[in-house]
Design a protein around this motif. Sequence first.
Motif, PDB file in Angstrom:
ATOM      1  N   TRP A 225       0.854  -1.202   0.000  1.00 11.75           N
ATOM      2  CA  TRP A 225       0.000   0.000   0.000  1.00 11.75           C
ATOM      3  C   TRP A 225       0.880   1.238   0.000  1.00 11.75           C
ATOM      4  O   TRP A 225       1.593   1.512   0.947  1.00 11.75           O
ATOM      5  N   ARG A 226       0.818   1.985  -1.087  1.00 15.33           N
ATOM      6  CA  ARG A 226       1.563   3.242  -1.187  1.00 15.33           C
ATOM      7  C   ARG A 226       0.682   4.351  -0.599  1.00 15.33           C
ATOM      8  O   ARG A 226      -0.106   4.992  -1.301  1.00 15.33           O
ATOM      9  N   ILE A 227       0.819   4.547   0.694  1.00 17.83           N
ATOM     10  CA  ILE A 227      -0.037   5.492   1.400  1.00 17.83           C
ATOM     11  C   ILE A 227       0.202   6.912   0.911  1.00 17.83           C
ATOM     12  O   ILE A 227      -0.742   7.674   0.643  1.00 17.83           O
ATOM     13  N   ARG A 228       1.461   7.303   0.809  1.00 15.49           N
ATOM     14  CA  ARG A 228       1.868   8.592   0.252  1.00 15.49           C
ATOM     15  C   ARG A 228       3.084   8.342  -0.624  1.00 15.49           C
ATOM     16  O   ARG A 228       3.613   7.232  -0.653  1.00 15.49           O
ATOM     17  N   THR A 229       3.523   9.371  -1.275  1.00  9.27           N
ATOM     18  CA  THR A 229       4.705   9.209  -2.122  1.00  9.27           C
ATOM     19  C   THR A 229       5.939   8.882  -1.300  1.00  9.27           C
ATOM     20  O   THR A 229       6.895   8.310  -1.821  1.00  9.27           O
TER      21      THR A 229
ATOM     22  N   THR B 150      11.271  14.060   5.222  1.00  6.96           N
ATOM     23  CA  THR B 150      11.942  15.291   4.786  1.00  6.96           C
ATOM     24  C   THR B 150      11.697  16.372   5.826  1.00  6.96           C
ATOM     25  O   THR B 150      10.791  16.270   6.658  1.00  6.96           O
ATOM     26  N   ALA B 151      12.513  17.396   5.813  1.00  3.27           N
ATOM     27  CA  ALA B 151      12.366  18.539   6.714  1.00  3.27           C
ATOM     28  C   ALA B 151      12.728  19.800   5.944  1.00  3.27           C
ATOM     29  O   ALA B 151      13.607  19.789   5.076  1.00  3.27           O
ATOM     30  N   GLU B 152      12.056  20.898   6.297  1.00  9.08           N
ATOM     31  CA  GLU B 152      12.272  22.152   5.580  1.00  9.08           C
ATOM     32  C   GLU B 152      13.529  22.865   6.030  1.00  9.08           C
ATOM     33  O   GLU B 152      14.140  23.610   5.284  1.00  9.08           O
ATOM     34  N   GLY B 153      13.929  22.702   7.269  1.00  6.96           N
ATOM     35  CA  GLY B 153      15.101  23.406   7.765  1.00  6.96           C
ATOM     36  C   GLY B 153      15.476  22.955   9.150  1.00  6.96           C
ATOM     37  O   GLY B 153      14.932  21.991   9.697  1.00  6.96           O
TER      38      GLY B 153
ATOM     39  N   LEU C  86      18.440  14.814   8.058  1.00  6.07           N
ATOM     40  CA  LEU C  86      17.756  14.027   7.042  1.00  6.07           C
ATOM     41  C   LEU C  86      18.270  14.294   5.640  1.00  6.07           C
ATOM     42  O   LEU C  86      18.104  13.458   4.750  1.00  6.07           O
ATOM     43  N   GLY C  87      18.864  15.474   5.431  1.00 10.80           N
ATOM     44  CA  GLY C  87      19.361  15.801   4.108  1.00 10.80           C
ATOM     45  C   GLY C  87      18.259  16.232   3.159  1.00 10.80           C
ATOM     46  O   GLY C  87      17.142  16.592   3.568  1.00 10.80           O
ATOM     47  N   ARG C  88      18.559  16.141   1.891  1.00 14.90           N
ATOM     48  CA  ARG C  88      17.584  16.521   0.882  1.00 14.90           C
ATOM     49  C   ARG C  88      16.516  15.444   0.735  1.00 14.90           C
ATOM     50  O   ARG C  88      16.632  14.359   1.292  1.00 14.90           O
ATOM     51  N   GLU C  89      15.513  15.741  -0.016  1.00 16.94           N
ATOM     52  CA  GLU C  89      14.433  14.788  -0.226  1.00 16.94           C
ATOM     53  C   GLU C  89      14.981  13.509  -0.874  1.00 16.94           C
ATOM     54  O   GLU C  89      15.678  13.558  -1.886  1.00 16.94           O
ATOM     55  N   GLY C  90      14.670  12.406  -0.280  1.00 21.52           N
ATOM     56  CA  GLY C  90      15.130  11.117  -0.783  1.00 21.52           C
ATOM     57  C   GLY C  90      16.456  10.664  -0.221  1.00 21.52           C
ATOM     58  O   GLY C  90      16.884   9.536  -0.493  1.00 21.52           O
ATOM     59  N   ASP C  91      17.127  11.526   0.578  1.00 16.55           N
ATOM     60  CA  ASP C  91      18.425  11.127   1.130  1.00 16.55           C
ATOM     61  C   ASP C  91      18.294  10.110   2.255  1.00 16.55           C
ATOM     62  O   ASP C  91      19.219   9.321   2.487  1.00 16.55           O
ATOM     63  N   THR C  92      17.200  10.132   2.986  1.00 23.44           N
ATOM     64  CA  THR C  92      17.044   9.281   4.160  1.00 23.44           C
ATOM     65  C   THR C  92      15.820   8.386   4.007  1.00 23.44           C
ATOM     66  O   THR C  92      14.750   8.848   3.594  1.00 23.44           O
TER      67      THR C  92
ATOM     68  N   GLY D  19      15.851  -0.108  10.543  1.00 21.54           N
ATOM     69  CA  GLY D  19      17.080   0.521  10.105  1.00 21.54           C
ATOM     70  C   GLY D  19      16.864   1.863   9.455  1.00 21.54           C
ATOM     71  O   GLY D  19      15.738   2.274   9.162  1.00 21.54           O
ATOM     72  N   ILE D  20      17.965   2.553   9.243  1.00 21.57           N
ATOM     73  CA  ILE D  20      17.957   3.847   8.577  1.00 21.57           C
ATOM     74  C   ILE D  20      19.040   3.854   7.515  1.00 21.57           C
ATOM     75  O   ILE D  20      20.150   3.351   7.737  1.00 21.57           O
ATOM     76  N   GLN D  21      18.696   4.379   6.358  1.00 27.41           N
ATOM     77  CA  GLN D  21      19.660   4.535   5.257  1.00 27.41           C
ATOM     78  C   GLN D  21      19.793   6.014   4.961  1.00 27.41           C
ATOM     79  O   GLN D  21      18.793   6.718   4.814  1.00 27.41           O
ATOM     80  N   ARG D  22      21.024   6.488   4.873  1.00 23.48           N
ATOM     81  CA  ARG D  22      21.272   7.921   4.660  1.00 23.48           C
ATOM     82  C   ARG D  22      22.297   8.091   3.558  1.00 23.48           C
ATOM     83  O   ARG D  22      23.376   7.464   3.591  1.00 23.48           O
TER      84      ARG D  22
END
Length: 775
Positions: free
Chosen positions: A141-145, A231-234, A241-247, A340-343
């Motif tokens: 189930w792809r709840i959100r992107t 993701t986070a704005e600042g 977390l880095g840029r979108e998709g980094d984490t 786990g976490i991937q960064r």
Amino acid sequence: MAGALGITNASNTPTPSSRNAYNYLVENTLTWLKGAHSLSFGGSFTEYTLWLRNQTLVPQVDFGIVPGDPAAGMFTTANFPGASAADLQRAQNLYAVLTGRVSAVLGNARLDERTGEYAYLGPAVQRARMRDLGFWAQDAWRIRTDLTLNYGVRYELQTPFYALNDSYSTATMDDICGISGRGGVAGCNLFAPGATGGKRPEFVNLAKGVRPYKMDWNNLAPSVGVAWTPTAEGGFLRRFLGREGDTVLRAGYVLAYNREGMANFTGIFGANPGILIPVRRSEGDGNLGPLPVLFRDRARLEPPPFPSRPQYPMTDLVTEDVNIFDPNLKVPYAQTWTAGIQRAIGRNMAVDVRYVGTRFADGWETVDYNEINVLENGFLQEFRRAQANLRANVQAGRGATFRYFGPGTGTQPLPIFLAYFQGLPASAAGTAANYTSTLFTNPTLLATLAMFDPQPYRMALLLYNDAGRRANALRAGLPENFFVANPHALGGANVTRNGLSTRYDSLQIEVRRRMSGGLQFDANYTFGITGVSQFYSFRLPRRVFRDSGDPGEVTHAWKAAWVYELPFGRGRRFASGAGPILDRIIGGWSIAGLMRVQTGELVNLGNVRMVGFTEKDLRKMFKIRIDENRRVWTLPQDVIDNTVRAFNVSATSANGYGPRGAPEGRYFAPVNGPDCVEIDADGDASNLDTFGECGPGSLIVRGPLFKNWDISFLKQVPIRGRVNVELRLELLNAFNNVNFVPAGLGFTNPNAYEVTALTGPAIARQAQIVARLNW
């Protein structure tokens, strides 16, 4: 042939066997895409079938002189002056071979599955089957992107094993408990000498298609997994977390059921009577006939009469065993958790940190309900009195005997031993003149009475495993179940049940870099801890210990693989404008490698006492040592020498030790001693994995580091277009690390402490050159 002194057997393989196992699998999956859902439904059917064929081609003929043979009277010291008992026995054996004197003809009859009758030296075929049904439903189930949830459930239905012919026999828990009856510990009166109400074990036919245990219906296996890309704005979160998709954060849980092998079925029921019955002539069976029986008298070597068909219910020899499945047996399962976490780090690297945990439960194990009893029946106390008698008699000059010599001699009555040795009741134990048996001086029995390594369970085995001694004890008034609950299954009252469990917890860190700037690598580190449960005794709780051995627990492991293209030649950082000839010389070079370093193998030194040092000291001194003769050891020489002395005990010497003398300084010692005796369910004196009442239970140390580096040097030479030649120099175990398999304790043998085994993909440096043409 046995006892034949140089005569070879009739065949290299007089007991041929063959087997085959095959399976059918039918499965199908339906996938349905519905909006943000990807649904999967499916089912499977698996059928496993096994057959085994076994046969004994020829009987075994033993040569020897049995009691009553007219030739037995020749072998005396009067005829052979100065000969020892061993010399006289060897002379008898040699004479028996030369004159063809047969002491036994040992054969068997197996059940013919076509006729249902026994055939002497004929083949027997065992057949078994198991079926497995599985049904599942899964949803992605792809709840959100940035958020995906996977969840589902599987229903696993394993039918119990069943036979495809009528060859097998089985029994019940009543037959496991034997004459002691049901109730008490674990459903049987295990430690109740004199208990009645039970029955002698009997076997019934396990008919074709009959299930030996109940169906386990409760086998739902859920699974769930989630992946979130936050993701986070600042602020701090933006930096973390880095840029979108980094984490990416991932977590999951899955439960899966385990299918046991077909050998578990055939091995258990194959050990019960029915498929095979012994057909023999021997002095013990009383059917040899007039003596002597000579090899040339072929008519007298024919098999004795035997039943044409199995007669159910049937009984077995007292020395044999009973084997069944727990009627409420469940399907084993394993649960796994991961988080786990991937960064991403920059554009070309990523770090992955995760936890993985596994729990295995309801594993099958076979437990012998005939646990030896030396406590409730008072035998341990009498064993200690026998030890004291032996010491008192040796010190008083009465010789190596543990018999009672009467008041004022420092010895005490031994009613249990007197019953097993001479069949006399307890009322006779107070009279010293009654102790006439030569067994009070028997070297095998005396050895169990050693002051610094007492073995009461071993002594108990020597008493009740002898048919004559059992008969004596009954005549003296001791109950049949004095030592074990089921005295008619001395080979074991075995139940395969649930109970085994394991656990594994690990932290895994992985760093990956894709090819960029001529460099690519993948490096990881794993920290893992294992636990394995062990059943020791019905008296004690289960114990969990670390998994040692091969491969056992690998606590720390570092692994890496890399490729580095040297920056020389066209299109590279240096000499990028080189001409064709120079580029073919300095360009196209790369270095690749594989590295593996891990903590050493865990070694279980067993349940032993440490004298003169602590476990912390042991970890420091347990390391590779190479002596002046290039022999390899993992313990200091003084520890080895004194440990050998400590295990060379003597029940009859003044100081309790053998001719090597008493140990001193640092050494390992037997766990049993004057002050403590281990609870030992199986009575096996060589089994060091006992519970740990007197010692540590399992003394585990770590062997030396395992290290291995493989390095390759590659040169690629372009020829024309896409055609090129590769030359590769490969160094396996490039730094010539020698990885030793550490040795454990050798006990009484000093040479057994030596390290003689190596491990690893390349135990010494190896080099090879590889040439390849690519087009």
